[in-house]
Scaffold this active site. Structure first.
Site, PDB file in Angstrom:
ATOM      1  N   GLU A 148     -12.820  -6.395  -4.970  1.00 50.07           N
ATOM      2  CA  GLU A 148     -13.863  -6.708  -6.122  1.00 50.07           C
ATOM      3  C   GLU A 148     -15.085  -6.652  -5.066  1.00 50.07           C
ATOM      4  O   GLU A 148     -16.529  -5.995  -5.955  1.00 50.07           O
ATOM      5  CB  GLU A 148     -13.540  -7.599  -5.875  1.00 50.07           C
ATOM      6  CG  GLU A 148     -12.324  -8.415  -7.471  1.00 50.07           C
ATOM      7  CD  GLU A 148     -12.759  -7.887  -8.494  1.00 50.07           C
ATOM      8  OE1 GLU A 148     -13.977  -6.730  -9.308  1.00 50.07           O
ATOM      9  OE2 GLU A 148     -11.997  -7.488  -9.246  1.00 50.07           O
ATOM     10  N   GLU A 151     -15.898  -3.259  -5.265  1.00 48.50           N
ATOM     11  CA  GLU A 151     -16.432  -2.141  -6.925  1.00 48.50           C
ATOM     12  C   GLU A 151     -17.348  -2.567  -7.365  1.00 48.50           C
ATOM     13  O   GLU A 151     -17.702  -1.301  -7.957  1.00 48.50           O
ATOM     14  CB  GLU A 151     -15.018  -2.299  -7.566  1.00 48.50           C
ATOM     15  CG  GLU A 151     -13.843  -1.612  -7.447  1.00 48.50           C
ATOM     16  CD  GLU A 151     -12.477  -2.266  -8.147  1.00 48.50           C
ATOM     17  OE1 GLU A 151     -11.302  -1.588  -8.072  1.00 48.50           O
ATOM     18  OE2 GLU A 151     -12.779  -3.215  -8.672  1.00 48.50           O
ATOM     19  N   GLU A 152     -18.166  -4.082  -6.711  1.00 47.63           N
ATOM     20  CA  GLU A 152     -19.134  -4.471  -7.849  1.00 47.63           C
ATOM     21  C   GLU A 152     -20.410  -4.017  -6.826  1.00 47.63           C
ATOM     22  O   GLU A 152     -21.738  -4.196  -7.331  1.00 47.63           O
ATOM     23  CB  GLU A 152     -19.204  -5.425  -7.909  1.00 47.63           C
ATOM     24  CG  GLU A 152     -17.678  -6.065  -8.706  1.00 47.63           C
ATOM     25  CD  GLU A 152     -17.736  -7.456  -9.599  1.00 47.63           C
ATOM     26  OE1 GLU A 152     -18.231  -8.124  -9.288  1.00 47.63           O
ATOM     27  OE2 GLU A 152     -16.581  -7.467 -10.197  1.00 47.63           O
TER      28      GLU A 152
END
Length: 254
Positions: A148, A151-152
């Site tokens: 996460e 990805e962010e």
């Protein structure tokens, strides 16, 4: 009473469970509706005085079996993309384990040189928050955390510890949500958002500025303060469960 763990009944290979129920996997289903109904009647008659439950995983390609099962007293328990699980009580008070009643999420507190890694989502007007999101099916907490954040923000991190557990209801799909906030250590520092559809902006911000920002939720501030003051629960290769043939993570206080 036959207590063997695997038993052939009609065309079905049945597997005994801890609730004295039997489970039929998708692979054990016949190809025709007539064959399914005939064998289902035989199965119910054969087990009604010695088992508590019958579970059937019905593949989406055999969805025409569902009305047959419900006609025989089966009802919906849970589902995934390619199947629905139905169950029938053979005794009125037979215990049926609760289906999954929550979703899981993970968030990361990443601090480097007194700066905090934060993101702003496109669909949210709550300002900047810690990166994080859903834990995918079968995914470990620490793996989801790394994915996460990458990805962010484009930042590579490694899991350090769990600092907070939040329980929220109602959430998506009429379920509860468990949100696990973790401390993570940065292994890279250059912002490069991969999930541009979800994330509008990512940046490193001075911790003191973040804690004094009126636009930041008090909840987010409390998580950051906890991460600074406490060590949390760390991932431990504990010997007590190394014998089980499952993926698992165990967390203990430092």
């Amino acid at each position: 009473m036959n207590n063997t763990s695997v038993e052939k009944i009609g065309c079905f290979n049945t597997i005994l469970d801890p609730f004295n129920g039997i489970t039929i996997e998708q692979i054990s289903l016949p190809t025709s509706k007539d064959e399914f109904e005939i064998n289902l009647d035989y199965l119910i008659e054969n087990t009604k005085n010695r088992r508590n439950l019958i579970w059937i995983y019905i593949d989406i390609s055999r969805s025409d079996f569902i009305p047959i099962a419900t006609k025989k007293g089966f009802f919906f328990h849970s589902c995934d993309e390619d199947y629905i699980l139905v169950v029938k009580r053979l005794f009125p008070n037979a215990i049926i384990p609760t289906a999954a009643n929550h979703t899981l999420g993970v968030g990361a507190v990443v601090i480097h040189n007194n700066k905090l890694l934060v993101v702003k989502e496109r669909i949210s007007n709550l300002g900047f928050k810690m990166p994080g999101g859903h834990i995918d099916n079968k995914e470990m907490i620490s793996t989801a955390l790394v994915r996460e954040v990458k990805e962010e923000t484009g930042i590579d991190v490694e899991f350090d510890s769990i600092i907070s557990l939040g329980h929220f209801y109602p959430h998506q799909f009429h379920k509860s949500n468990l949100y696990i906030l973790c401390i993570a250590n940065a292994k890279s520092y250059e912002i490069n958002i991969e999930d541009t559809d979800e994330i509008l902006e990512a940046k490193w911000v001075d911790i003191n500025e973040y804690l004094e920002d009126d636009k930041v939720m008090d909840y987010s501030k409390a998580i950051v303060v906890a991460a600074i003051r406490h060590k949390g629960l760390t991932l431990t290769n504990h010997e007590t469960l190394t014998h089980i043939k499952k993926d698992f993570e165990l967390f203990f206080p430092k």
